[in-house]
Every structure is written in C-alpha cells, then in structure tokens.
Motif scaffolding. Structure first.
Motif, PDB file in Angstrom:
ATOM      1  N   VAL A 193      65.420  40.026  14.373  1.00  0.00           N
ATOM      2  CA  VAL A 193      65.399  38.852  14.969  1.00  0.00           C
ATOM      3  C   VAL A 193      64.302  37.854  14.747  1.00  0.00           C
ATOM      4  O   VAL A 193      63.272  38.184  13.728  1.00  0.00           O
ATOM      5  N   SER A 194      64.202  36.594  15.243  1.00  0.00           N
ATOM      6  CA  SER A 194      63.362  35.819  14.873  1.00  0.00           C
ATOM      7  C   SER A 194      62.201  36.139  16.080  1.00  0.00           C
ATOM      8  O   SER A 194      62.626  36.674  16.993  1.00  0.00           O
ATOM      9  N   ASN A 195      60.946  35.515  15.846  1.00  0.00           N
ATOM     10  CA  ASN A 195      60.162  35.679  16.696  1.00  0.00           C
ATOM     11  C   ASN A 195      60.511  35.088  18.281  1.00  0.00           C
ATOM     12  O   ASN A 195      60.036  35.345  19.116  1.00  0.00           O
ATOM     13  N   ASN A 196      61.065  33.849  18.078  1.00  0.00           N
ATOM     14  CA  ASN A 196      61.628  33.250  19.256  1.00  0.00           C
ATOM     15  C   ASN A 196      62.382  34.308  20.038  1.00  0.00           C
ATOM     16  O   ASN A 196      62.299  34.340  21.145  1.00  0.00           O
ATOM     17  N   GLN A 197      63.292  34.837  19.343  1.00  0.00           N
ATOM     18  CA  GLN A 197      64.341  35.628  19.892  1.00  0.00           C
ATOM     19  C   GLN A 197      63.629  37.061  20.467  1.00  0.00           C
ATOM     20  O   GLN A 197      63.818  37.455  21.504  1.00  0.00           O
ATOM     21  N   PHE A 198      62.777  37.291  19.967  1.00  0.00           N
ATOM     22  CA  PHE A 198      62.064  38.479  20.271  1.00  0.00           C
ATOM     23  C   PHE A 198      61.278  38.197  21.547  1.00  0.00           C
ATOM     24  O   PHE A 198      61.308  39.061  22.621  1.00  0.00           O
ATOM     25  N   SER A 199      60.608  37.152  21.667  1.00  0.00           N
ATOM     26  CA  SER A 199      59.576  36.517  22.763  1.00  0.00           C
ATOM     27  C   SER A 199      60.608  36.525  24.089  1.00  0.00           C
ATOM     28  O   SER A 199      60.375  36.750  25.101  1.00  0.00           O
ATOM     29  N   GLU A 200      61.919  35.929  23.886  1.00  0.00           N
ATOM     30  CA  GLU A 200      62.961  35.685  24.748  1.00  0.00           C
ATOM     31  C   GLU A 200      63.378  36.912  25.363  1.00  0.00           C
ATOM     32  O   GLU A 200      63.499  37.046  26.629  1.00  0.00           O
ATOM     33  N   SER A 201      63.710  37.718  24.436  1.00  0.00           N
ATOM     34  CA  SER A 201      64.228  39.160  24.850  1.00  0.00           C
ATOM     35  C   SER A 201      63.084  40.006  25.676  1.00  0.00           C
ATOM     36  O   SER A 201      63.184  40.437  26.842  1.00  0.00           O
ATOM     37  N   LEU A 202      62.035  39.862  25.422  1.00  0.00           N
ATOM     38  CA  LEU A 202      60.662  40.347  25.773  1.00  0.00           C
ATOM     39  C   LEU A 202      60.473  39.911  27.263  1.00  0.00           C
ATOM     40  O   LEU A 202      60.234  40.509  28.410  1.00  0.00           O
ATOM     41  N   SER A 203      60.661  38.651  27.314  1.00  0.00           N
ATOM     42  CA  SER A 203      60.324  37.697  28.646  1.00  0.00           C
ATOM     43  C   SER A 203      61.598  38.064  29.747  1.00  0.00           C
ATOM     44  O   SER A 203      61.239  38.457  30.860  1.00  0.00           O
ATOM     45  N   GLU A 204      62.616  38.417  29.079  1.00  0.00           N
ATOM     46  CA  GLU A 204      63.844  38.655  30.095  1.00  0.00           C
ATOM     47  C   GLU A 204      63.716  39.993  30.602  1.00  0.00           C
ATOM     48  O   GLU A 204      63.901  40.360  31.478  1.00  0.00           O
ATOM     49  N   THR A 205      63.140  40.961  29.907  1.00  0.00           N
ATOM     50  CA  THR A 205      63.035  42.294  30.062  1.00  0.00           C
ATOM     51  C   THR A 205      62.000  42.495  31.269  1.00  0.00           C
ATOM     52  O   THR A 205      62.376  43.251  31.971  1.00  0.00           O
ATOM     53  N   LEU A 206      60.954  41.679  30.994  1.00  0.00           N
ATOM     54  CA  LEU A 206      59.895  41.813  31.980  1.00  0.00           C
ATOM     55  C   LEU A 206      60.026  41.082  33.004  1.00  0.00           C
ATOM     56  O   LEU A 206      59.229  41.169  34.025  1.00  0.00           O
ATOM     57  N   GLU A 207      60.975  39.982  33.071  1.00  0.00           N
ATOM     58  CA  GLU A 207      61.472  39.034  34.002  1.00  0.00           C
ATOM     59  C   GLU A 207      60.009  38.131  34.311  1.00  0.00           C
ATOM     60  O   GLU A 207      59.570  38.024  35.222  1.00  0.00           O
ATOM     61  N   LYS A 208      59.544  37.839  33.149  1.00  0.00           N
ATOM     62  CA  LYS A 208      58.205  36.957  33.259  1.00  0.00           C
ATOM     63  C   LYS A 208      58.646  35.416  32.191  1.00  0.00           C
ATOM     64  O   LYS A 208      59.349  35.641  31.155  1.00  0.00           O
ATOM     65  N   PRO A 209      57.788  34.642  32.403  1.00  0.00           N
ATOM     66  CA  PRO A 209      58.089  33.221  31.680  1.00  0.00           C
ATOM     67  C   PRO A 209      57.855  33.493  30.345  1.00  0.00           C
ATOM     68  O   PRO A 209      56.945  34.289  29.868  1.00  0.00           O
ATOM     69  N   ASN A 210      58.197  32.546  29.360  1.00  0.00           N
ATOM     70  CA  ASN A 210      58.093  32.428  27.863  1.00  0.00           C
ATOM     71  C   ASN A 210      57.714  31.336  27.419  1.00  0.00           C
ATOM     72  O   ASN A 210      58.529  30.687  26.710  1.00  0.00           O
TER      73      ASN A 210
END
Length: 298
Positions: free
Chosen positions: A227-244
C-alpha cells in the motif's frame, strides 16, 4: 531436528522460537544467555560463540541477526555497526557450513527488501535493476555471504523481508503512539509504497521453507498487497479510531535522520512471487484485517 537460530531474541526470532520449541531442539546464538533465557525460556540451548557449536550435528540454521537499520541516524560508526552485525555472522555461518563433513541441509538467512532500493513500479524476485543506494549495498553483500554456503548438501533460502507488523515491537511500536495522541499522519507526500507483512505470516513463511526442502533461492517475505504510505496511515487511523492529518514533512525527517530518512521517504511495492508460485497461502494478504488482528485488542 536440531535447529540453530541467530537473532532469536528479536521480533521475528522470538515469535519463531515459540512455534519450533515443542517439536525441535533449539540452539540460539546470543551475546547474553540470561536475556535469551528470559525471553525464550530455559528449554533452548544458548551459546555465545559459534565455536561451541558442532555444525555436523545441525539440521537447519536460521540467521536473523542484525542491528536495527532504522533506529538511528546513519553515521559512519552506525553504518559499520549495521554492516558488521549482518556480514560477520553470516560469513562465519557459511564458513562453518562449508567446513562441516555433514553440514546442515538448510540455511535460511535474512535480508531485506532494501535490496531493491527505491522503486516506482512493482518488483518481484526476478527484478534485476535495483537502485544503487546504501540499502542495496548492505543487502547485496549480506546475501552474497549467505549464498557461499550453497552446495549439493546445503540449500540456501534468502528472505527479503518487508515491514513486519506485530503487536509488541517492530514498526508499529513507533507508528502507533503518535496516532494515540492524535498526532499521526502520512510521511512526506505519502505516495511512497510500503511492503509489509503480518508477523504470523512471517513465521509461517519460515516454517513453510523448512518443510518444503525442494525450495531454495530468494523469497520476498512481504504480503501480496503493498500500500502507499497514505493508505497505511488511513488504515492505521481507522483501526485505532484516531485522526490522520498530521503529515511529517520530508525536510523534518532529513534534519532528524539524515541519509537514513531515505527508508521513510522512498519505498517500493514488492511482490512475493516466488512464495505464491510455491503455493504459500497468506493468512493476512490485506492490510486492514492485519492491523485489526494485531491492534484490535488495544
């Protein structure tokens, strides 16, 4: 079987030992025996030097040793530490295997997808145009030393490992805290590709190579869907339920890490073609389920 593991107290090694301990006799090479026993338990045999190990009695050697490459700025002294921690032990192992009358039948040795250097298009094991930079230089010599052990009696498997995702340690140990404090976000422009792998799949790849004795050569230890770093950050943000939304600018990374920032700013989409051709099945081929499995209990 009698299995020697270097780097056994590291992220991959410690998880691997848990899977092998019940069915095999494990020997680990370590600088501190008590640390090894604390992390791995007293059922392993710990050695501080290869001179105390009879390679004629070994079936398999798994070489995972190496100073973390992305922990510190790449000063001249740090580069020497990174290199010697990989090259020296790998050369020693290859020499010991070649000197043995009845050598281990399998040598699995670590490397990294840094071998390819920065890339703009997807690559697999057949890619022969790596970008000439430090990570390639490091991994090429590392692999060359391991391949010296290849013979009619010993097969050599090289693991070019991506970003290993695990609950405790590894890349997520550094990535998660900023998100938990609502300070997380992409790195630089976020377009750079990230080739990752779940720790369970990483361990299963090694077990797969142990079991399939007809396999040898280079294997990309990465999930099939980078994935792109953008996609990784978005997925991590959604998993943790935190902003990105806190993006880390490239110039800040350059100030902090110097040349080592290349690992963060540039990337590559690495495909595990050799493993898929051998019918290895990934439990976590996609990032979001992998992150949910690892971080869901947080």
């Amino acid at each position: 079987m009698n299995i020697l593991i270097t780097g056994a107290t590291g992220l991959i090694g410690s998880h691997l030992c848990k899977h092998l301990a019940n069915h095999h006799k494990l020997m680990v090479l370590t600088r501190k025996k008590e640390k090894a026993f604390t992390i791995l338990g007293h059922h392993v045999n710990a050695f501080e030097t290869l001179e105390d190990i009879d390679f004629n009695q070994l079936d398999i050697v798994i070489n995972l040793a190496g100073e973390p490459i992305a922990d510190k700025r790449w000063s001249k002294a740090q580069k020497q530490k990174i290199e010697s921690s990989r090259w020296h032990i790998t050369e020693q192992i290859s020499d010991k295997i070649n000197e043995a009358d009845n050598p281990p039948h399998t040598f699995i040795s670590g490397s990294a997808i840094g071998y390819y250097g920065r890339q703009t298009e997807p690559v697999d094991e057949q890619h022969n145009q790596p970008f000439d930079e430090y990570s390639h230089y490091l991994c090429k010599q590392w692999e060359t030393l391991a391949k010296k052990a290849q013979s009619d009696k010993t097969r050599v498997c090289i693991l070019r490992t991506g970003v290993v995702l695990a609950k405790h340690g590894g890349a997520l140990k550094k990535m998660v805290p900023p998100f938990q404090f609502c300070l997380g976000g992409p790195i630089a422009d976020g377009k750079q590709q990230m080739s990752w792998i779940h720790i369970n799949d990483m361990v299963n790849i090694i077990l797969f190579l142990i079991e399939n004795e007809s396999l040898s050569g280079v294997f990309n230890a990465t999930a099939p869907n980078p994935v792109s770093n953008n996609q990784f950050s978005e997925s991590l943000s959604e998993t943790l339920e935190k902003p990105n939304f806190f993006r880390m600018p490239e110039f800040v990374l350059r100030l902090m890490f110097g040349e080592m920032a290349d690992l963060l700013v540039f990337g590559q989409a690495v495909k595990p073609k050799a493993l898929q051709d051998a019918d290895f099945k990934f439990h976590f081929p996609h990032l979001k389920p992998a992150l949910e499995n690892i971080l869901g209990g947080r």
